[in-house]
Write a protein that holds these residues in place. Structure first.
Motif, PDB file in Angstrom:
ATOM      1  N   VAL A 161       5.423 -66.407 -13.086  1.00 43.74           N
ATOM      2  CA  VAL A 161       6.614 -66.548 -12.241  1.00 43.74           C
ATOM      3  C   VAL A 161       7.111 -67.993 -12.270  1.00 43.74           C
ATOM      4  O   VAL A 161       8.315 -68.249 -12.432  1.00 43.74           O
ATOM      5  N   GLU A 162       6.188 -68.916 -12.133  1.00 43.81           N
ATOM      6  CA  GLU A 162       6.545 -70.340 -12.142  1.00 43.81           C
ATOM      7  C   GLU A 162       7.192 -70.747 -13.466  1.00 43.81           C
ATOM      8  O   GLU A 162       8.211 -71.454 -13.492  1.00 43.81           O
ATOM      9  N   GLU A 163       6.618 -70.290 -14.573  1.00 47.31           N
ATOM     10  CA  GLU A 163       7.142 -70.658 -15.901  1.00 47.31           C
ATOM     11  C   GLU A 163       8.512 -70.045 -16.152  1.00 47.31           C
ATOM     12  O   GLU A 163       9.418 -70.698 -16.676  1.00 47.31           O
ATOM     13  N   ILE A 164       8.684 -68.785 -15.758  1.00 45.89           N
ATOM     14  CA  ILE A 164       9.986 -68.144 -15.956  1.00 45.89           C
ATOM     15  C   ILE A 164      11.053 -68.837 -15.113  1.00 45.89           C
ATOM     16  O   ILE A 164      12.164 -69.109 -15.599  1.00 45.89           O
ATOM     17  N   ASN A 165      10.744 -69.153 -13.881  1.00 45.89           N
ATOM     18  CA  ASN A 165      11.729 -69.838 -13.033  1.00 45.89           C
ATOM     19  C   ASN A 165      12.082 -71.210 -13.596  1.00 45.89           C
ATOM     20  O   ASN A 165      13.256 -71.623 -13.550  1.00 45.89           O
ATOM     21  N   ARG A 166      11.094 -71.914 -14.128  1.00 49.20           N
ATOM     22  CA  ARG A 166      11.355 -73.241 -14.713  1.00 49.20           C
ATOM     23  C   ARG A 166      12.279 -73.124 -15.920  1.00 49.20           C
ATOM     24  O   ARG A 166      13.270 -73.856 -16.040  1.00 49.20           O
ATOM     25  N   ARG A 167      11.948 -72.186 -16.802  1.00 48.56           N
ATOM     26  CA  ARG A 167      12.762 -72.028 -18.009  1.00 48.56           C
ATOM     27  C   ARG A 167      14.150 -71.475 -17.682  1.00 48.56           C
ATOM     28  O   ARG A 167      15.136 -71.844 -18.331  1.00 48.56           O
ATOM     29  N   ALA A 168      14.223 -70.572 -16.702  1.00 49.74           N
ATOM     30  CA  ALA A 168      15.519 -70.039 -16.297  1.00 49.74           C
ATOM     31  C   ALA A 168      16.439 -71.152 -15.809  1.00 49.74           C
ATOM     32  O   ALA A 168      17.630 -71.203 -16.154  1.00 49.74           O
ATOM     33  N   ALA A 194      11.226 -60.315  -6.056  1.00 51.55           N
ATOM     34  CA  ALA A 194      11.762 -61.237  -5.052  1.00 51.55           C
ATOM     35  C   ALA A 194      11.378 -62.691  -5.327  1.00 51.55           C
ATOM     36  O   ALA A 194      11.903 -63.607  -4.684  1.00 51.55           O
ATOM     37  N   LEU A 195      10.481 -62.916  -6.276  1.00 52.62           N
ATOM     38  CA  LEU A 195       9.970 -64.269  -6.544  1.00 52.62           C
ATOM     39  C   LEU A 195      10.803 -65.034  -7.554  1.00 52.62           C
ATOM     40  O   LEU A 195      10.621 -66.251  -7.707  1.00 52.62           O
ATOM     41  N   TYR A 196      11.720 -64.349  -8.239  1.00 48.36           N
ATOM     42  CA  TYR A 196      12.441 -64.998  -9.329  1.00 48.36           C
ATOM     43  C   TYR A 196      13.785 -65.552  -8.886  1.00 48.36           C
ATOM     44  O   TYR A 196      14.452 -64.996  -8.016  1.00 48.36           O
ATOM     45  N   LYS A 197      14.173 -66.644  -9.559  1.00 49.47           N
ATOM     46  CA  LYS A 197      15.450 -67.295  -9.296  1.00 49.47           C
ATOM     47  C   LYS A 197      16.229 -67.317 -10.606  1.00 49.47           C
ATOM     48  O   LYS A 197      16.192 -68.294 -11.353  1.00 49.47           O
ATOM     49  N   ALA A 198      16.902 -66.207 -10.893  1.00 49.34           N
ATOM     50  CA  ALA A 198      17.681 -66.081 -12.121  1.00 49.34           C
ATOM     51  C   ALA A 198      18.987 -65.382 -11.790  1.00 49.34           C
ATOM     52  O   ALA A 198      19.195 -64.935 -10.658  1.00 49.34           O
ATOM     53  N   ASP A 199      19.878 -65.296 -12.761  1.00 47.09           N
ATOM     54  CA  ASP A 199      21.173 -64.658 -12.519  1.00 47.09           C
ATOM     55  C   ASP A 199      21.033 -63.150 -12.313  1.00 47.09           C
ATOM     56  O   ASP A 199      21.748 -62.553 -11.512  1.00 47.09           O
ATOM     57  N   ILE A 200      20.114 -62.536 -13.070  1.00 51.20           N
ATOM     58  CA  ILE A 200      19.907 -61.088 -12.998  1.00 51.20           C
ATOM     59  C   ILE A 200      18.405 -60.833 -12.943  1.00 51.20           C
ATOM     60  O   ILE A 200      17.680 -61.241 -13.854  1.00 51.20           O
ATOM     61  N   GLN A 209      19.975 -72.175 -17.450  1.00 54.11           N
ATOM     62  CA  GLN A 209      21.184 -72.087 -16.627  1.00 54.11           C
ATOM     63  C   GLN A 209      21.965 -73.395 -16.681  1.00 54.11           C
ATOM     64  O   GLN A 209      23.199 -73.379 -16.655  1.00 54.11           O
ATOM     65  N   ARG A 210      21.265 -74.517 -16.766  1.00 53.30           N
ATOM     66  CA  ARG A 210      21.948 -75.818 -16.896  1.00 53.30           C
ATOM     67  C   ARG A 210      22.766 -75.878 -18.186  1.00 53.30           C
ATOM     68  O   ARG A 210      23.770 -76.609 -18.259  1.00 53.30           O
ATOM     69  N   ASP A 211      22.321 -75.116 -19.184  1.00 54.56           N
ATOM     70  CA  ASP A 211      23.049 -75.081 -20.455  1.00 54.56           C
ATOM     71  C   ASP A 211      24.186 -74.068 -20.431  1.00 54.56           C
ATOM     72  O   ASP A 211      24.843 -73.833 -21.450  1.00 54.56           O
ATOM     73  N   GLY A 212      24.413 -73.456 -19.270  1.00 54.57           N
ATOM     74  CA  GLY A 212      25.517 -72.506 -19.118  1.00 54.57           C
ATOM     75  C   GLY A 212      25.195 -71.089 -19.539  1.00 54.57           C
ATOM     76  O   GLY A 212      26.106 -70.266 -19.692  1.00 54.57           O
ATOM     77  N   LEU A 213      23.904 -70.768 -19.710  1.00 55.52           N
ATOM     78  CA  LEU A 213      23.507 -69.438 -20.132  1.00 55.52           C
ATOM     79  C   LEU A 213      23.216 -68.546 -18.926  1.00 55.52           C
ATOM     80  O   LEU A 213      22.786 -69.035 -17.875  1.00 55.52           O
TER      81      LEU A 213
END
Length: 350
Positions: A256-263, A283-289, A267-271
């Motif tokens: 979860v930590e690694e996915i949130n970091r990479r997401a 509920a633990l993830y912070k991504a667009d979808i 996202q900073r690159d506009g993806l």
């Protein structure tokens, strides 16, 4: 070509639509139809010209074999040259159902069904619409998944329409598929049971019946372009949405930590970033979808939802999808086989 769509709510009251579809198959046309696994794209399996249309509509490589579907057990003896005692034991237990068996083929089976091999995959589906369609067509029906080649297999008629509208004659809409993953494929031509594609009939089930079962080494590694595929899907990486899929493996908290970091980085690159999660972690993830495939305690529901979820990332325009991984025991082996192919075997280990 205008693709006709017929909704089958009741096998008996809507029987005329199945009769219409069978007529199309008899005339050499293409009909997508529901099975208990995924939707199949059907053609007359004894007509090389009709089967050629399948490859054309899907954009499917010509060396990727098709599976012949039968409507009753008697149909097997018309296309199979030899049925080993091991094969007989397996089909007596698991047919009709989500299992394809490999047999030595009879001369009536066209070479473009088998990719030039002397063997053919045969399946006896349990879905009543599929069986009635095959029975009325009066021929074995060649039917790979009813999608554009390389894309996630369709588990609903809407998925078929999205990929193949205007390319095929008819879609029979029989609702959502039960299992959502293609059939298990087993080769018992040599006397042993060898799994060529994992599915709902698991290695453990076969071991319970036979005392043993092998997995073809090609199932467990990245496809080799030089392999001669014994069964559909062995040679090619597929099941992929438009987004890049990356599998993340490790202890769940670190995943979860690694996915949130990479997401966050992407996202900073506009993806636009997606995450394929589970009920326990969504509920633990912070991504667009963030989409859940189901509970980790219910592999059957994850299998049933997997292709639908991969397609939904397309509908929502994800650029990259990070996915959790699953146990490779039971149906988990089939789930991970499809996920690895969707990701092109692209892994991050944490």
């Amino acid at each position: 070509m205008k693709t006709i769509i017929r909704k089958i709510d009741n096998l008996y009251s809507d029987h005329k639509f199945i009769e219409e579809a069978a007529g199309i198959l008899q005339r050499g046309g293409l009909v997508a139809f529901p099975t208990e696994t995924v939707y199949g794209l059907g053609a007359n399996g004894l007509s090389a010209e009709a089967c050629r249309k399948i490859y054309e509509a899907k954009g499917r490589p010509g060396d990727n074999p098709l599976i012949l579907h039968i409507g009753d057990i008697e149909g097997l003896y018309e296309i199979a040259e030899e049925i080993t005692p091991t094969a007989k034991k397996i089909i007596d237990k698991f047919w009709p159902g989500p299992l394809t068996m490999i047999f030595k083929k009879r001369p009536c089976v066209p070479d473009n069904v088998t990719g030039g091999l002397d063997t053919v995959g045969v399946r006896f589906p349990s879905n009543e619409i599929a069986r009635e369609l095959i029975r009325l067509a009066k021929v074995p029906v060649a039917a790979p998944s009813a999608n554009s080649s390389g894309k996630p297999s369709p588990t609903r008629a809407s998925h078929v329409q999205f990929d193949l509208d205007g390319k095929i004659d008819m879609i029979l809409d029989g609702g959502a598929a039960d299992f959502g993953l293609e059939s298990t494929i087993v080769d018992a031509t040599g006397g042993k049971a060898v799994i060529l594609r994992p599915g709902a009939v698991t290695k453990e089930m076969l071991e319970g019946l036979l005392g043993y079962a092998e997995i073809d080494p090609a199932v467990l590694k990245k496809p080799d372009k030089n392999i001669i595929p014994k069964a559909p899907g062995m040679k090619y990486t597929h099941y992929s949405p438009k987004a890049s899929v990356i599998l993340v493996k490790g202890e769940m908290g670190k995943v979860v930590e690694e996915i949130n970091r990479r997401a966050k980085e992407k996202q900073r690159d506009g993806l636009k970033i997606g995450v394929l999660a589970t009920d326990e972690t969504k509920a633990l993830y912070k991504a667009d979808i963030v989409l859940s495939a189901g509970s980790r305690n219910d592999e059957v529901s994850i299998g049933a939802n997997l292709f639908k979820i991969l397609r939904k990332f397309d509908y929502l325009d994800a650029d990259i999808v990070f996915s959790e991984v699953f146990s490779e025991k039971g149906e988990g082996l089939a789930i991970m086989n499809r996920l690895k192919k969707a990701a092109g075997y692209n892994y991050i280990e944490v």
